[in-house]
Design a protein around this motif. Structure first.
Motif, PDB file in Angstrom:
ATOM      1  N   LEU A  25       0.791  -1.232   0.000  1.00  0.00           N
ATOM      2  CA  LEU A  25       0.000   0.000   0.000  1.00  0.00           C
ATOM      3  C   LEU A  25       0.825   1.284   0.000  1.00  0.00           C
ATOM      4  N   PRO A  26       1.912   1.403   0.774  1.00  0.00           N
ATOM      5  CA  PRO A  26       2.682   2.645   0.680  1.00  0.00           C
ATOM      6  C   PRO A  26       3.296   2.848  -0.699  1.00  0.00           C
ATOM      7  N   ARG A  27       3.671   1.749  -1.376  1.00  0.00           N
ATOM      8  CA  ARG A  27       4.203   1.875  -2.736  1.00  0.00           C
ATOM      9  C   ARG A  27       3.121   2.310  -3.710  1.00  0.00           C
ATOM     10  N   LEU A  28       1.945   1.715  -3.560  1.00  0.00           N
ATOM     11  CA  LEU A  28       0.841   2.118  -4.432  1.00  0.00           C
ATOM     12  C   LEU A  28       0.486   3.577  -4.193  1.00  0.00           C
ATOM     13  N   ALA A  29       0.455   3.985  -2.937  1.00  0.00           N
ATOM     14  CA  ALA A  29       0.159   5.385  -2.608  1.00  0.00           C
ATOM     15  C   ALA A  29       1.197   6.321  -3.218  1.00  0.00           C
ATOM     16  N   ARG A  30       2.455   5.898  -3.215  1.00  0.00           N
ATOM     17  CA  ARG A  30       3.510   6.732  -3.804  1.00  0.00           C
ATOM     18  C   ARG A  30       3.275   6.910  -5.302  1.00  0.00           C
ATOM     19  N   ALA A  34       2.495  10.419  -7.222  1.00  0.00           N
ATOM     20  CA  ALA A  34       3.345  10.845  -8.331  1.00  0.00           C
ATOM     21  C   ALA A  34       2.532  11.109  -9.587  1.00  0.00           C
ATOM     22  N   ALA A  35       1.379  10.432  -9.707  1.00  0.00           N
ATOM     23  CA  ALA A  35       0.528  10.611 -10.879  1.00  0.00           C
ATOM     24  C   ALA A  35      -0.378  11.828 -10.762  1.00  0.00           C
ATOM     25  N   GLY A  36      -0.318  12.537  -9.616  1.00  0.00           N
ATOM     26  CA  GLY A  36      -1.101  13.758  -9.466  1.00  0.00           C
ATOM     27  C   GLY A  36      -2.369  13.623  -8.660  1.00  0.00           C
ATOM     28  N   TYR A  37      -2.448  12.597  -7.804  1.00  0.00           N
ATOM     29  CA  TYR A  37      -3.636  12.398  -6.976  1.00  0.00           C
ATOM     30  C   TYR A  37      -3.226  12.282  -5.505  1.00  0.00           C
ATOM     31  N   PRO A  38      -2.707  13.367  -4.918  1.00  0.00           N
ATOM     32  CA  PRO A  38      -2.198  13.299  -3.541  1.00  0.00           C
ATOM     33  C   PRO A  38      -3.276  12.984  -2.503  1.00  0.00           C
ATOM     34  N   ALA A  41      -3.902   9.342  -2.565  1.00  0.00           N
ATOM     35  CA  ALA A  41      -2.730   8.677  -1.990  1.00  0.00           C
ATOM     36  C   ALA A  41      -2.783   8.701  -0.467  1.00  0.00           C
ATOM     37  N   ASP A  42      -3.151   9.831   0.105  1.00  0.00           N
ATOM     38  CA  ASP A  42      -3.260   9.930   1.565  1.00  0.00           C
ATOM     39  C   ASP A  42      -4.350   9.013   2.098  1.00  0.00           C
ATOM     40  N   ARG A  43      -5.435   8.905   1.378  1.00  0.00           N
ATOM     41  CA  ARG A  43      -6.525   8.019   1.815  1.00  0.00           C
ATOM     42  C   ARG A  43      -6.112   6.545   1.764  1.00  0.00           C
ATOM     43  N   LEU A  44      -5.177   6.247   0.862  1.00  0.00           N
ATOM     44  CA  LEU A  44      -4.710   4.865   0.744  1.00  0.00           C
ATOM     45  C   LEU A  44      -3.798   4.461   1.885  1.00  0.00           C
ATOM     46  N   PRO A 286      12.853  -6.243 -11.522  1.00  0.00           N
ATOM     47  CA  PRO A 286      11.707  -5.962 -12.397  1.00  0.00           C
ATOM     48  C   PRO A 286      10.450  -6.764 -12.129  1.00  0.00           C
ATOM     49  N   HIS A 287      10.542  -7.941 -11.485  1.00  0.00           N
ATOM     50  CA  HIS A 287       9.320  -8.688 -11.203  1.00  0.00           C
ATOM     51  C   HIS A 287       8.743  -8.357  -9.830  1.00  0.00           C
ATOM     52  N   ASN A 288       9.477  -7.611  -9.038  1.00  0.00           N
ATOM     53  CA  ASN A 288       9.024  -7.270  -7.693  1.00  0.00           C
ATOM     54  C   ASN A 288       7.758  -6.406  -7.766  1.00  0.00           C
ATOM     55  N   PRO A 289       6.719  -6.727  -6.985  1.00  0.00           N
ATOM     56  CA  PRO A 289       5.496  -5.908  -7.044  1.00  0.00           C
ATOM     57  C   PRO A 289       5.739  -4.453  -6.670  1.00  0.00           C
ATOM     58  N   ASP A 290       6.712  -4.192  -5.785  1.00  0.00           N
ATOM     59  CA  ASP A 290       6.999  -2.816  -5.402  1.00  0.00           C
ATOM     60  C   ASP A 290       7.336  -1.964  -6.622  1.00  0.00           C
ATOM     61  N   PHE A 291       8.105  -2.540  -7.534  1.00  0.00           N
ATOM     62  CA  PHE A 291       8.504  -1.817  -8.742  1.00  0.00           C
ATOM     63  C   PHE A 291       7.286  -1.407  -9.555  1.00  0.00           C
ATOM     64  N   TYR A 292       6.337  -2.336  -9.734  1.00  0.00           N
ATOM     65  CA  TYR A 292       5.154  -2.037 -10.541  1.00  0.00           C
ATOM     66  C   TYR A 292       4.218  -1.054  -9.845  1.00  0.00           C
ATOM     67  N   LEU A 293       4.006  -1.227  -8.559  1.00  0.00           N
ATOM     68  CA  LEU A 293       3.010  -0.427  -7.845  1.00  0.00           C
ATOM     69  C   LEU A 293       3.367   1.056  -7.819  1.00  0.00           C
ATOM     70  N   MET A 294       4.644   1.379  -7.883  1.00  0.00           N
ATOM     71  CA  MET A 294       5.067   2.785  -7.835  1.00  0.00           C
ATOM     72  C   MET A 294       5.048   3.469  -9.188  1.00  0.00           C
ATOM     73  N   ARG A 295       4.708   2.757 -10.252  1.00  0.00           N
ATOM     74  CA  ARG A 295       4.697   3.347 -11.582  1.00  0.00           C
ATOM     75  C   ARG A 295       3.532   4.325 -11.730  1.00  0.00           C
ATOM     76  N   ARG A 296       3.815   5.437 -12.365  1.00  0.00           N
ATOM     77  CA  ARG A 296       2.776   6.462 -12.554  1.00  0.00           C
ATOM     78  C   ARG A 296       1.616   5.947 -13.395  1.00  0.00           C
ATOM     79  N   GLU A 297       1.908   5.030 -14.335  1.00  0.00           N
ATOM     80  CA  GLU A 297       0.835   4.494 -15.174  1.00  0.00           C
ATOM     81  C   GLU A 297      -0.243   3.836 -14.314  1.00  0.00           C
ATOM     82  N   ILE A 298       0.202   3.126 -13.270  1.00  0.00           N
ATOM     83  CA  ILE A 298      -0.741   2.470 -12.377  1.00  0.00           C
ATOM     84  C   ILE A 298      -1.388   3.486 -11.446  1.00  0.00           C
ATOM     85  N   GLY A 299      -0.573   4.385 -10.889  1.00  0.00           N
ATOM     86  CA  GLY A 299      -1.100   5.410  -9.985  1.00  0.00           C
ATOM     87  C   GLY A 299      -2.165   6.272 -10.640  1.00  0.00           C
ATOM     88  N   ARG A 300      -1.968   6.597 -11.902  1.00  0.00           N
ATOM     89  CA  ARG A 300      -2.938   7.436 -12.622  1.00  0.00           C
ATOM     90  C   ARG A 300      -4.279   6.715 -12.736  1.00  0.00           C
TER      91      ARG A 300
END
Length: 308
Positions: A25-30, A34-38, A41-44, A286-300
């Motif tokens: 969750l903290p990685r997803l929130a990050r 980063a995608a412009g939804y602070p 992110a705080d709610r997460l 590259p296969h670590n979920p942390d890497f994917y969850l912090m991507r802006r494409e997902i955050g957006r």
């Protein structure tokens, strides 16, 4: 029910839902921030335990994958799983040779493929190796240091093939994940084997799911997995509104993320919006979920799901 349901991948049998949530969750929130939804992110994460928080839960099934040594597989099942593991392992080797961003790794994979195909050794004898042996020679699979590759490859292939061939295991896992999905669920995120599970659970739904996200998914066009997922033939889940599938080129477990080729000629009016592609950045793991969850494409995408 949870607003966001997370579905983990392989090798988590001795973890817990809480410990995985505290990592994801903290990685997803990050990434959402980063995608412009602070605010989202705080709610997460920041306000997660308050009334303002977004209920996000890990659908934990790791304990289902534990196997006791006194429960051996039947000979025919064991043979089938070995055959599947060899075919999947060969796919991973081929990906390393074709798309790894590191030239030495591509060359190493090409050498392992040549050895795998039974060329003669220095004594003139024909050497026949398994794909598992070939994969063990790649640095990508030895992230925890020398000697770790073989164990990871064996565990990954064992859990993946067991899920696909053991109906009892599959049913228990799907029931466990489906129990967390309800009318309030807006997003389901699956990683690795969890991506396959999320896809199959989505086919069970009889209510709209606004967003399905699959990360590092082994499900892809012309793969062994494609022949074993359910339903057959593979088709987009009817009640999913948007499906985003993301992979890194260096993630050897992830199939080519081309959803349109996975479902050729199977699109129907009113089906989900399909978006897929490779990540724009490379990560050290590259296969670590942390890497994917912090991507802006997902955050957006997650931010948009809660902005309405």
């Amino acid at each position: 029910m949870a607003a966001i349901v997370l579905v983990h991948g392989i090798a988590q049998e001795f973890r817990s839902a809480r410990s995985l949530e505290d990592e994801w969750l903290p990685r997803l929130a990050r990434g959402v921030k980063a995608a412009g939804y602070p605010e989202t992110a705080d709610r997460l994460w920041k306000y997660r335990q308050t009334r303002r928080g977004i209920d996000a839960r890990m659908a934990f099934y790791g304990d289902v994958m534990r196997r006791h040594p006194s429960q051996p597989d039947a000979p025919d099942v064991d043979e089938l799983r070995h055959e599947m593991a060899d075919r999947i392992g060969r796919e991973w080797l081929d990906r390393a040779a074709a798309r790894s961003s590191a030239p030495p790794e591509r060359q190493r994979a090409a050498r392992e493929i040549a050895r795998l195909e039974g060329g003669p050794d220095q004594t003139g004898r024909t050497v026949v190796l398994s794909p598992t042996c070939g994969l063990s020679g790649l640095k990508w699979f030895a992230a925890d240091g020398p000697g770790s590759a073989g164990g990871f490859v064996t565990k990954a292939l064992a859990q993946l093939t067991r899920y696909l061939t053991d109906d009892q295991t599959r049913a228990r896992v799907l029931d466990r994940v489906a129990a967390d999905i309800g009318f309030d669920t807006r997003v389901v995120i699956g990683h690795s084997l969890g991506a396959v599970i999320a896809y199959e659970v989505a086919h069970r739904l009889r209510r709209p799911l606004p967003l399905l996200i699959t990360l590092g998914s082994p499900l892809g066009p012309d793969t062994v997995i494609d022949d074993w997922v359910r339903p057959q033939p593979p088709q987009p889940p009817s009640y999913v509104e948007r499906w985003i599938n993301l992979a890194d080129r260096d993630d050897l477990i992830a199939a080519d993320p081309v959803l349109a080729r996975l479902f050729p000629g199977r699109h129907v009016d009113g089906g989900p919006e399909l978006r897929s592609g490779y990540t724009l950045e490379h990560g050290a793991a590259p296969h670590n979920p942390d890497f994917y969850l912090m991507r802006r494409e997902i955050g957006r995408s997650v931010g948009q799901a809660f902005a309405a």
